[in-house]
Design a protein around this motif. Structure first.
Motif, PDB file in Angstrom:
ATOM      1  N   TYR A  21       0.841  -1.202   0.000  1.00 30.43           N
ATOM      2  CA  TYR A  21       0.000   0.000   0.000  1.00 30.43           C
ATOM      3  C   TYR A  21       0.875   1.251   0.000  1.00 30.43           C
ATOM      4  O   TYR A  21       0.541   2.250  -0.637  1.00 30.43           O
ATOM      5  N   GLY A  22       1.996   1.184   0.712  1.00 29.70           N
ATOM      6  CA  GLY A  22       2.911   2.321   0.727  1.00 29.70           C
ATOM      7  C   GLY A  22       3.532   2.581  -0.628  1.00 29.70           C
ATOM      8  O   GLY A  22       3.681   3.732  -1.049  1.00 29.70           O
ATOM      9  N   VAL A  23       3.898   1.515  -1.342  1.00 33.84           N
ATOM     10  CA  VAL A  23       4.459   1.658  -2.683  1.00 33.84           C
ATOM     11  C   VAL A  23       3.446   2.347  -3.600  1.00 33.84           C
ATOM     12  O   VAL A  23       3.773   3.273  -4.353  1.00 33.84           O
ATOM     13  N   ILE A  24       2.201   1.884  -3.524  1.00 36.33           N
ATOM     14  CA  ILE A  24       1.148   2.455  -4.374  1.00 36.33           C
ATOM     15  C   ILE A  24       0.881   3.910  -3.999  1.00 36.33           C
ATOM     16  O   ILE A  24       0.719   4.774  -4.863  1.00 36.33           O
ATOM     17  N   ASP A  25       0.845   4.190  -2.698  1.00 39.40           N
ATOM     18  CA  ASP A  25       0.576   5.558  -2.238  1.00 39.40           C
ATOM     19  C   ASP A  25       1.649   6.516  -2.722  1.00 39.40           C
ATOM     20  O   ASP A  25       1.349   7.630  -3.177  1.00 39.40           O
ATOM     21  N   ARG A  26       2.900   6.096  -2.654  1.00 35.26           N
ATOM     22  CA  ARG A  26       3.992   6.969  -3.114  1.00 35.26           C
ATOM     23  C   ARG A  26       3.901   7.196  -4.623  1.00 35.26           C
ATOM     24  O   ARG A  26       4.154   8.309  -5.096  1.00 35.26           O
ATOM     25  N   ARG A  27       3.556   6.157  -5.360  1.00 37.89           N
ATOM     26  CA  ARG A  27       3.396   6.327  -6.801  1.00 37.89           C
ATOM     27  C   ARG A  27       2.286   7.323  -7.114  1.00 37.89           C
ATOM     28  O   ARG A  27       2.423   8.198  -7.974  1.00 37.89           O
ATOM     29  N   THR A  48      -7.109   5.496   5.353  1.00 38.38           N
ATOM     30  CA  THR A  48      -6.759   6.910   5.485  1.00 38.38           C
ATOM     31  C   THR A  48      -5.274   7.128   5.769  1.00 38.38           C
ATOM     32  O   THR A  48      -4.787   8.264   5.689  1.00 38.38           O
ATOM     33  N   ASP A  49      -4.555   6.056   6.087  1.00 37.91           N
ATOM     34  CA  ASP A  49      -3.097   6.169   6.250  1.00 37.91           C
ATOM     35  C   ASP A  49      -2.400   6.367   4.910  1.00 37.91           C
ATOM     36  O   ASP A  49      -1.198   6.682   4.881  1.00 37.91           O
ATOM     37  N   TYR A  50      -3.144   6.194   3.819  1.00 40.56           N
ATOM     38  CA  TYR A  50      -2.579   6.267   2.469  1.00 40.56           C
ATOM     39  C   TYR A  50      -3.428   7.243   1.648  1.00 40.56           C
ATOM     40  O   TYR A  50      -4.238   6.844   0.813  1.00 40.56           O
ATOM     41  N   PRO A  51      -3.280   8.554   1.877  1.00 34.08           N
ATOM     42  CA  PRO A  51      -4.200   9.545   1.304  1.00 34.08           C
ATOM     43  C   PRO A  51      -4.201   9.593  -0.222  1.00 34.08           C
ATOM     44  O   PRO A  51      -5.255   9.832  -0.829  1.00 34.08           O
TER      45      PRO A  51
END
Length: 230
Positions: free
Chosen positions: A140-146, A180-183
């Motif tokens: 999820y973090g990888v996707i959020d940063r992208r 919501t941790d991944y806006p």
């Protein structure tokens, strides 16, 4: 005409959404994976790995019937058929395929394991639960940063990379995720969730698919039946 063989799972929903987005004529056939429909000789001719979804296109690339299994391959095939959702330039196409492979090789398998060990495993194995929950958070973090730098996974346009990834993230709560941790991901998720084709595709077969709760279904999906020689 395309014949679709599928059920209401994330991998199934990918192709359901894609068919709706493409506006292609199709007939749907439910495969009850909890009852073992995926092991019938008829289905194995289409999908030798006994997994949904699969399709048969009566009007293949050479005008002859063609069958396909593997959801990622089906998405590429349908995108090529209609000339949409794959990108126009070589750079766009390879960027789309890069993120599609990310879903196929990472998001699907890892979140699938998170579902299994958090929900379906007969015993709670703390190591497995922690491993796949943490991997879910990492992905999820990888996707959020992208998505902090791009409207969609492959760039400014909605593609099969988004269509492939979205259904796996619909069960974020079951994966131990707080959305919501991944806006940036949530912005993308909400936009895709509002698409009419997505709304229709994600409801397909929901009314006929049975929950995987009884011992028979679990044995068929996770036990000796799954691994029997065929």
């Amino acid at each position: 005409m395309i014949d679709l063989y599928s059920t209401a799972t994330p991998n199934g929903h990918k192709v359901h959404i894609m068919l709706e987005e493409c506006g292609l004529a199709y007939r749907s056939h439910h495969i009850d994976i909890g009852n073992g429909d995926q092991f019938t000789p008829e289905f194995l001719k289409i999908s030798p790995n006994n997994k949904i979804p699969a399709i048969i296109d009566s009007d293949g690339p050479d005008g002859k019937e063609m069958s396909l299994f593997e959801s990622g391959a089906i998405l590429v095939y349908l995108a090529s058929k209609v000339g949409k959702f794959l990108g126009d330039t070589d750079r766009e196409k390879f960027t789309t395929l890069q993120w599609l492979m990310f879903q196929m090789g990472g998001v699907g398998p890892m979140l699938g394991q998170a579902h299994h060990f958090r929900i379906y495993a007969p015993e709670k194995i703390e190591y497995a639960v922690n491993r796949y929950t943490n991997e879910a958070k990492r992905l999820y973090g990888v996707i959020d940063r992208r998505l902090a730098e791009s409207k969609y996974l492959a760039g400014d346009s909605y593609t099969i990379a988004d269509i492939a990834t979205f259904p796996w993230l619909r069960s974020w709560e079951k994966q131990g995720i707080v959305l919501t941790d991944y806006p940036h991901l949530k912005r993308w998720f909400d936009a895709i969730n509002d698409r009419p084709a997505v709304k229709k595709g994600t409801t397909m077969f929901v009314d006929v698919r049975k929950p995987i709760a009884d011992d028979k279904s679990k044995e068929i999906l996770f036990g000796a039946t799954q691994y029997a020689k065929r």
